[in-house]
Design a protein around this motif. Structure first.
Motif: not given
Length: 395
Positions: A292-315
């Motif tokens: 699932g995360v691999h698919a998300i990160v792939n989509q980030l390559d299609n986005e344009s932005y100045d800086h990326l902020h990632i909020m994470l939590g896991f079980s």
């Protein structure tokens, strides 16, 4: 008579749920759910269903199918899990949550008869959904497995079509520690002489599904993989769209439909690349395993932005090291906990992140407020890693 809140409290506390407790709540086997269904009148034999299993993609394919059939005039029951905000999200008809009075009615009607069987949380939920759909005389019902397939409580149904969306490494403590064992478990939803549809990304384990389908004389279909250029949606959502289209084509004789080739028209599910704000762009995604995360990160390559902020939590039971290695290391990370008791310690998660800008918070609200102060209008905020964290943010 109990109130709705008391009934939900009973479901979550007396019989622990996987959503709250994790592995300790997992109950193996179909004997108990079959006995439960016998008590409530065997609704599983009286409704028409489509059954979905898969490591990722079940929720989106279910959502597409629900909206395809609903927009074509059918009365559609949908049973999914887990929920993001409210238990009633799990059981819907035409997108409307099950009314509180129906949950109370089911509990009051069957609590004594079921007491000897001591149903788990998920068995209660499955039985409630099947009973409700039958009572409301639905036309077609989309039923997701909770975990695995072969021994999942939902596997008491006799569907018109079985769908297996993807196979990846998740819940290894229950389903097996390699991809072939997991595929074998998911393939347990394949029924005699009942068509089965595989998602386009199932390749390595395809021979397993071919063998089991042949043994059960179940016609086997697979969604064709294709390059789809529509950058507004991630590729995983487009693959799931193609699977939903193929499913509706297989069942066309029984359930004729007219469909526009516009996935956004049929996508109403929350927490799947859900854009909740633009400028700065904030996206919520429940992706929580390596696939699932691999698919998300792939989509980030299609986005344009100045800086990326990632909020994470896991079980806590997640093997996060390989998952965290997928994220861009030049992002700023905000590691936190959801309100769910299974949440992992942010400081432990942080030790596996490759980035240099790492912040840890025990309170997700504090993490979110910190992001809001730091983010600029051309930045990008991604919130992911846990269904429960996304649910907390939405709430």
């Amino acid at each position: 008579m109990k109130t709705y809140e008391e009934v939900i409290d009973f479901l979550f506390k007396q019989f622990p749920s996987y959503q709250q407790k994790g592995g300790s709540a997992y109950k193996i086997g179909l004997d108990n759910i079959q006995a439960i269904c016998n008590v409530i009148g065997n609704p599983e034999n009286k409704i028409k269903t489509i059954h979905l299993a898969g490591t990722n993609g079940k929720g989106t394919v279910s959502n597409y199918l629900t909206n395809i059939y609903q927009q074509n005039g059918y009365k559609v029951g949908t049973f999914t899990s887990p929920h993001l905000v409210d238990f009633r999200e799990r059981i819907t008809i035409n997108g409307e949550w099950i009314p509180k009075k129906d949950i109370i009615y089911f509990y009051e009607t069957f609590k004594n008869a079921l007491s000897q069987l001591a149903p788990s949380f998920f068995e209660w939920s499955t039985a409630l959904a099947l009973h409700y759909f039958h009572k409301e005389n639905t036309d077609i019902n989309i039923i997701e497995t909770g975990l695995g397939g072969r021994l999942d409580s939902t596997n008491v149904i006799q569907p018109l079509l079985s769908i297996i969306t993807t196979i990846g490494l998740d819940h290894k403590e229950f389903l097996g520690d390699d991809i072939k064992n997991i595929a074998q478990e998911k393939a347990g939803i394949i029924k005699e002489k009942t068509p089965v549809l595989l998602g386009p990304d199932i390749k390595e384990t395809l021979p397993i599904f071919e063998r089991i389908s042949k043994e059960k004389e179940a016609p086997l279909y697979q969604t064709k993989g294709s390059i789809i250029q529509q950058l507004a949606l991630p590729s995983y959502l487009l693959h799931n769209w193609k699977t939903a289209l193929e499913a509706s084509s297989i069942l066309y004789k029984s359930f004729p439909v007219s469909i526009e080739d516009n996935p956004k028209k049929y996508l109403t599910i929350r927490g799947r690349w859900q854009v909740v704000q633009n400028k700065p762009k904030i996206v919520l995604d429940v992706g929580h395993n390596e696939q699932g995360v691999h698919a998300i990160v792939n989509q980030l390559d299609n986005e344009s932005y100045d800086h990326l902020h990632i909020m994470l939590g896991f079980s806590a039971e997640k093997e996060t090291e390989r998952i965290l290695a997928l994220f861009p290391k030049d992002a700023t990370f905000y590691i936190t906990k959801s309100t769910n008791e299974r949440s992992a310690d942010p400081k432990i998660i942080a030790t596996h992140i490759r980035g240099e800008k790492i912040n840890c918070f025990l309170d997700f609200k504090e993490a979110f407020h910190t992001i809001n102060k730091a983010v600029k209008k051309d930045d990008f905020v991604l919130i992911c890693g846990s269904v429960f964290l996304v649910g907390d943010i939405l709430q």
